[in-house]
Write a protein that holds these residues in place. Structure first.
Motif, PDB file in Angstrom:
ATOM      1  N   HIS A  91      57.004  15.729  50.605  1.00 43.23           N
ATOM      2  CA  HIS A  91      56.553  14.351  50.466  1.00 43.23           C
ATOM      3  C   HIS A  91      57.007  13.522  51.663  1.00 43.23           C
ATOM      4  N   GLN A  92      58.236  13.754  52.116  1.00 42.57           N
ATOM      5  CA  GLN A  92      58.732  13.031  53.288  1.00 42.57           C
ATOM      6  C   GLN A  92      57.870  13.319  54.513  1.00 42.57           C
ATOM      7  N   VAL A  93      57.557  14.586  54.731  1.00 45.01           N
ATOM      8  CA  VAL A  93      56.742  14.960  55.886  1.00 45.01           C
ATOM      9  C   VAL A  93      55.356  14.320  55.791  1.00 45.01           C
ATOM     10  N   ALA A  94      54.783  14.309  54.592  1.00 47.05           N
ATOM     11  CA  ALA A  94      53.469  13.690  54.412  1.00 47.05           C
ATOM     12  C   ALA A  94      53.521  12.195  54.721  1.00 47.05           C
ATOM     13  N   LEU A  95      54.586  11.533  54.293  1.00 42.89           N
ATOM     14  CA  LEU A  95      54.747  10.109  54.580  1.00 42.89           C
ATOM     15  C   LEU A  95      54.838   9.864  56.077  1.00 42.89           C
ATOM     16  N   VAL A  96      55.601  10.710  56.765  1.00 45.31           N
ATOM     17  CA  VAL A  96      55.760  10.552  58.211  1.00 45.31           C
ATOM     18  C   VAL A  96      54.436  10.809  58.929  1.00 45.31           C
ATOM     19  N   CYS A  97      53.719  11.830  58.512  1.00 42.38           N
ATOM     20  CA  CYS A  97      52.428  12.119  59.134  1.00 42.38           C
ATOM     21  C   CYS A  97      51.484  10.927  59.002  1.00 42.38           C
ATOM     22  N   GLU A  98      51.478  10.315  57.835  1.00 43.60           N
ATOM     23  CA  GLU A  98      50.639   9.130  57.625  1.00 43.60           C
ATOM     24  C   GLU A  98      51.106   7.976  58.498  1.00 43.60           C
ATOM     25  N   MET A  99      52.414   7.820  58.606  1.00 42.58           N
ATOM     26  CA  MET A  99      52.987   6.757  59.413  1.00 42.58           C
ATOM     27  C   MET A  99      52.599   6.913  60.885  1.00 42.58           C
ATOM     28  N   LEU A 100      52.692   8.134  61.391  1.00 39.95           N
ATOM     29  CA  LEU A 100      52.377   8.386  62.790  1.00 39.95           C
ATOM     30  C   LEU A 100      50.885   8.229  63.068  1.00 39.95           C
ATOM     31  N   ALA A 101      50.063   8.670  62.111  1.00 41.09           N
ATOM     32  CA  ALA A 101      48.613   8.583  62.288  1.00 41.09           C
ATOM     33  C   ALA A 101      48.135   7.142  62.356  1.00 41.09           C
ATOM     34  N   LYS A 102      48.854   6.239  61.697  1.00 39.61           N
ATOM     35  CA  LYS A 102      48.456   4.832  61.655  1.00 39.61           C
ATOM     36  C   LYS A 102      49.049   4.008  62.789  1.00 39.61           C
ATOM     37  N   ASP A 103      49.961   4.590  63.552  1.00 43.04           N
ATOM     38  CA  ASP A 103      50.635   3.843  64.610  1.00 43.04           C
ATOM     39  C   ASP A 103      49.815   3.904  65.894  1.00 43.04           C
ATOM     40  N   PRO A 104      49.219   2.802  66.323  1.00 42.77           N
ATOM     41  CA  PRO A 104      48.359   2.825  67.511  1.00 42.77           C
ATOM     42  C   PRO A 104      49.091   3.195  68.796  1.00 42.77           C
ATOM     43  N   LYS A 105      50.398   3.014  68.828  1.00 41.47           N
ATOM     44  CA  LYS A 105      51.158   3.297  70.050  1.00 41.47           C
ATOM     45  C   LYS A 105      51.430   4.787  70.254  1.00 41.47           C
ATOM     46  N   LEU A 106      51.110   5.594  69.248  1.00 38.53           N
ATOM     47  CA  LEU A 106      51.411   7.020  69.331  1.00 38.53           C
ATOM     48  C   LEU A 106      50.174   7.889  69.544  1.00 38.53           C
ATOM     49  N   GLN A 107      49.012   7.291  69.575  1.00 36.94           N
ATOM     50  CA  GLN A 107      47.782   8.067  69.520  1.00 36.94           C
ATOM     51  C   GLN A 107      47.531   8.949  70.741  1.00 36.94           C
ATOM     52  N   GLN A 108      48.122   8.619  71.880  1.00 38.67           N
ATOM     53  CA  GLN A 108      47.955   9.441  73.079  1.00 38.67           C
ATOM     54  C   GLN A 108      49.032  10.526  73.198  1.00 38.67           C
ATOM     55  N   GLY A 109      49.915  10.586  72.221  1.00 33.00           N
ATOM     56  CA  GLY A 109      50.954  11.595  72.235  1.00 33.00           C
ATOM     57  C   GLY A 109      52.346  10.995  72.251  1.00 33.00           C
ATOM     58  N   TYR A 110      53.324  11.785  71.838  1.00 35.38           N
ATOM     59  CA  TYR A 110      54.699  11.308  71.761  1.00 35.38           C
ATOM     60  C   TYR A 110      55.661  12.483  71.848  1.00 35.38           C
ATOM     61  N   ASN A 111      56.889  12.188  72.241  1.00 37.64           N
ATOM     62  CA  ASN A 111      57.975  13.158  72.161  1.00 37.64           C
ATOM     63  C   ASN A 111      58.720  12.945  70.851  1.00 37.64           C
ATOM     64  N   ALA A 112      59.393  13.973  70.376  1.00 30.98           N
ATOM     65  CA  ALA A 112      60.125  13.877  69.117  1.00 30.98           C
ATOM     66  C   ALA A 112      61.507  14.480  69.264  1.00 30.98           C
ATOM     67  N   MET A 113      62.483  13.824  68.645  1.00 30.09           N
ATOM     68  CA  MET A 113      63.863  14.315  68.659  1.00 30.09           C
ATOM     69  C   MET A 113      64.441  14.202  67.251  1.00 30.09           C
ATOM     70  N   GLY A 114      64.788  15.341  66.682  1.00 31.49           N
ATOM     71  CA  GLY A 114      65.352  15.353  65.344  1.00 31.49           C
ATOM     72  C   GLY A 114      66.795  15.802  65.359  1.00 31.49           C
ATOM     73  N   PHE A 115      67.612  15.137  64.558  1.00 25.93           N
ATOM     74  CA  PHE A 115      69.031  15.458  64.467  1.00 25.93           C
ATOM     75  C   PHE A 115      69.305  16.201  63.163  1.00 25.93           C
ATOM     76  N   SER A 116      69.908  17.382  63.264  1.00 30.04           N
ATOM     77  CA  SER A 116      70.231  18.220  62.122  1.00 30.04           C
ATOM     78  C   SER A 116      68.968  18.469  61.304  1.00 30.04           C
ATOM     79  N   GLN A 117      68.956  18.149  59.996  1.00 32.39           N
ATOM     80  CA  GLN A 117      67.776  18.477  59.206  1.00 32.39           C
ATOM     81  C   GLN A 117      66.526  17.753  59.715  1.00 32.39           C
ATOM     82  N   GLY A 118      66.716  16.648  60.404  1.00 31.80           N
ATOM     83  CA  GLY A 118      65.577  15.965  60.999  1.00 31.80           C
ATOM     84  C   GLY A 118      64.867  16.821  62.031  1.00 31.80           C
TER      85      GLY A 118
END
Length: 310
Positions: A91-118
């Motif tokens: 459910h968390q991953v689905a929420l994040v996917c929706e969040m990223l899909a709706k963010d106009p600033k991310l549509q051309q691509g982004y880098n990601a950095m996760g800490f531990s379980q992130g």
């Protein structure tokens, strides 16, 4: 996983983030750095001023024009912390996917950095949600093959940690526990591999333990770089080789094997073998306990992956 003792280290690391690209030529408009999406670990929050919040502010200050999104799972910071323990990871991953899909600033691509379980949760985002595209993924101490033990359990209170340990020991793969306890969803029992494979609702899925989802494979292989950071003196992640996609040899919990000797690699269920041969996998190591690293190490090893331009 977040610890009070490492907060100042994360803050110090963030101070080193500044652009390394040279100035644009007079006839070319300056290029903006790729946005950065951050996902915190267990017991932490998006905006803790001593950890993720500090990193976000310093990145924005030292890399002019960068957009940094530090993920908050919930309406409040308290909910964000609680959800790192008790909200179904799918459910968390689905929420994040929706969040990223709706963010106009991310549509051309982004880098990601996760800490531990992130780190493993953001890998699930890369596999399940290829749009907008993730360019580079940096997993800082992420348990990519899961864990089999909680030698230390940081968080908001010790009684929660004690309860988690007892619960996982009693029945990590019970349906009710799988659906409600985050750490159970990446609990990987090497002695009872069939039980894990058949009943893990998150890790066994993203690691293609029950079959091949070509979308997962293709999407992960689309990464430019998949960087994995392992802490050589880690007393939290068991086994520590999980941070480089290694794990215990099946059937016991003493001998560990590297990624290249696992079925996951030899069968190339995620495309990691092909990525490895193509130079897309980056294995980094540093001395120190979980999530502890020096400023110079961060600058030398991780900054280059954050300064790419669109």
């Amino acid at each position: 996983m977040a610890f009070p003792k490492l907060s100042h280290l994360l803050l110090s690391a963030a101070l080193l983030l500044w652009p390394s690209a040279s100035a644009s030529s007079a006839d070319e408009p300056p290029q903006e750095p790729l946005p950065l999406v951050i996902w915190h670990g267990m017991g932490d929050s998006c905006c803790n001023p001593l950890s993720m919040g500090a990193i976000k502010k310093m990145v924005e200050k030292k890399i002019p024009g960068i957009y940094v999104l530090s993920l908050k799972i919930g309406k409040t910071l308290i909910e964000d912390v609680e959800n790192s323990f008790f909200l179904n990871v799918n459910h968390q991953v689905a929420l994040v996917c929706e969040m990223l899909a709706k963010d106009p600033k991310l549509q051309q691509g982004y880098n990601a950095m996760g800490f531990s379980q992130g780190g493993q949760f953001l890998r699930a985002v890369a596999q399940r949600c290829p749009s907008p595209p993730m360019i580079n993924l940096i997993s800082v101490g992420g348990q990519q093959q899961g864990v089999y033990g909680l030698p230390r359990c940081p968080g908001v209170s010790s009684h929660i940690c004690d309860w988690i340990r007892k619960t996982l020991n009693m029945g990590a793969y019970a349906k009710g526990i799988q659906e409600r306890l985050v750490q159970a969803e990446y609990w990987h029992d090497p002695i009872k591999e069939d039980l894990y494979r058949n009943h893990s609702i998150f890790l066994a899925d993203i690691n293609q333990e029950r079959g091949i989802n070509e979308t997962y494979r293709k999407s992960l292989m689309a990464l430019k770089k998949f960087v994995m950071v392992k802490f050589l003196n880690d007393s939290v992640v068991d086994p520590v080789d999980s941070e480089w996609f290694g794990f215990y040899r099946s059937g016991q919990a003493k001998e560990t094997i590297p990624l290249q000797d696992t079925d996951l690699y030899t069968q190339d269920r995620l495309g990691l073998k092909e990525m490895d041969k193509g130079g897309k996998l980056v294995f980094l190591a540093t001395e120190g306990d979980h999530l502890q690293f020096s400023e110079q190490w961060f600058y030398t090893n991780l900054l280059p992956f954050l300064t790419a331009v669109q």
